[in-house]
Scaffold this motif. Sequence first.
Motif, short mmCIF file in Angstrom:
data_model
loop_
_atom_site.label_atom_id
_atom_site.label_comp_id
_atom_site.label_asym_id
_atom_site.label_seq_id
_atom_site.Cartn_x
_atom_site.Cartn_y
_atom_site.Cartn_z
N ASN A 159 10.26 31.35 31.58
CA ASN A 159 9.35 30.67 30.67
C ASN A 159 8.06 30.27 31.36
O ASN A 159 6.97 30.29 30.76
CB ASN A 159 10.02 29.44 30.06
CG ASN A 159 10.65 29.76 28.71
OD1 ASN A 159 11.04 30.90 28.45
ND2 ASN A 159 10.76 28.76 27.85
N TYR A 183 7.75 36.22 24.92
CA TYR A 183 7.01 35.01 24.55
C TYR A 183 6.98 34.83 23.03
O TYR A 183 7.19 33.73 22.52
CB TYR A 183 5.58 35.09 25.09
CG TYR A 183 4.75 33.87 24.77
CD1 TYR A 183 4.89 32.71 25.52
CD2 TYR A 183 3.85 33.88 23.71
CE1 TYR A 183 4.13 31.58 25.23
CE2 TYR A 183 3.09 32.76 23.41
CZ TYR A 183 3.25 31.62 24.16
OH TYR A 183 2.50 30.49 23.86
N PHE A 187 10.43 32.47 23.54
CA PHE A 187 9.89 31.41 24.40
C PHE A 187 10.15 30.02 23.82
O PHE A 187 10.67 29.13 24.50
CB PHE A 187 8.39 31.62 24.62
CG PHE A 187 7.73 30.55 25.43
CD1 PHE A 187 7.72 30.61 26.82
CD2 PHE A 187 7.13 29.45 24.82
CE1 PHE A 187 7.12 29.62 27.57
CE2 PHE A 187 6.53 28.45 25.57
CZ PHE A 187 6.52 28.54 26.95
N ALA A 191 12.63 27.19 25.37
CA ALA A 191 12.03 25.95 25.87
C ALA A 191 12.73 24.74 25.28
O ALA A 191 13.04 23.77 26.00
CB ALA A 191 10.54 25.93 25.55
#
Length: 303
Positions: A159, A183, A187, A191
């Motif tokens: 990440n 992403y 992502f 996260a």
Amino acid sequence: MSMGEQLPQIDPQTCSGCGLCATACPSGVLTLIDGRIQVQESGCIGCGHCGSVCPTGAATAPAGDGWAEHYDVIESRGAVLAPGEFPAGPLVDLLRSRRSCRCFTEKPVSGAMLEDLLRAAVTAPSGTNSQAWTFTALTSRAAVLGLGQAVAGFFARLNKLAANTLLRRAYTFIGRPELENYYREHFASVAAALVDWERDRTDRLFHGATAVVIVGSRPGGSCPAEDALLATGNMLLTAHCLGLGTCLIGYAVEAMRHDRRVKEAAGVPSGEAVHAVVALGWPDVTFLRPTSRRRPLVRYKTA
């Protein structure tokens, strides 16, 4: 696994010369010549077809150590079911009933049950009978959490790279869009999961499972990924029959494929490939009805 120099044995006193073993032999080790079975000096893959089809028991296939034939928890009759002998309806009910479980109790899975799951797994077909699959079982919640920490570390590093816009664009420019795709698709959710993990060890990877089985392969198999996934399917269905819940954990597979430190944390040797990671445990959820599946793209060719 190929049986190497181990060859089938033919008892000439009981052999009827029917030739069924030669017909069933996939590697041409057995041939019928003038009413007698001849055994070639090499090439046996140890599939056991010869001993299985012989009506008089004259053919004896190279034998294993018997580990996969005897179960501790499962009550197996040891029966050989011919095609059409087992009703398809109950099988389809089983297939439709198995669901991915993401809610487990704290009850551990016994070692005997895990061992039986692996015995059921290796009844799967294997290309050229290589049986090059490997199984790494994490048998406690602590071991599962240890692997979870290693996977979390991998994705924290990934990440950090994916957050770099210039780096993503540079990789895309040279024809490597994987980081940009990650992403865009993963992502944010990764996260959020990492925040929960670091805050209070909320487990959004293994969902509280008390055991994990990593299905891999040693070098040398003709189609190791397919072999491993077929064995995994056997394990999932058998686990459902035993009352266990299962879930395939793709994030853990990707972490081990790209970072040797994650494999080391799981106890998987560097020379083995990883094809599936299965979370196992006693389900804390009850599914009352099956769900539908989307119609796939199907083609039929008649000539």
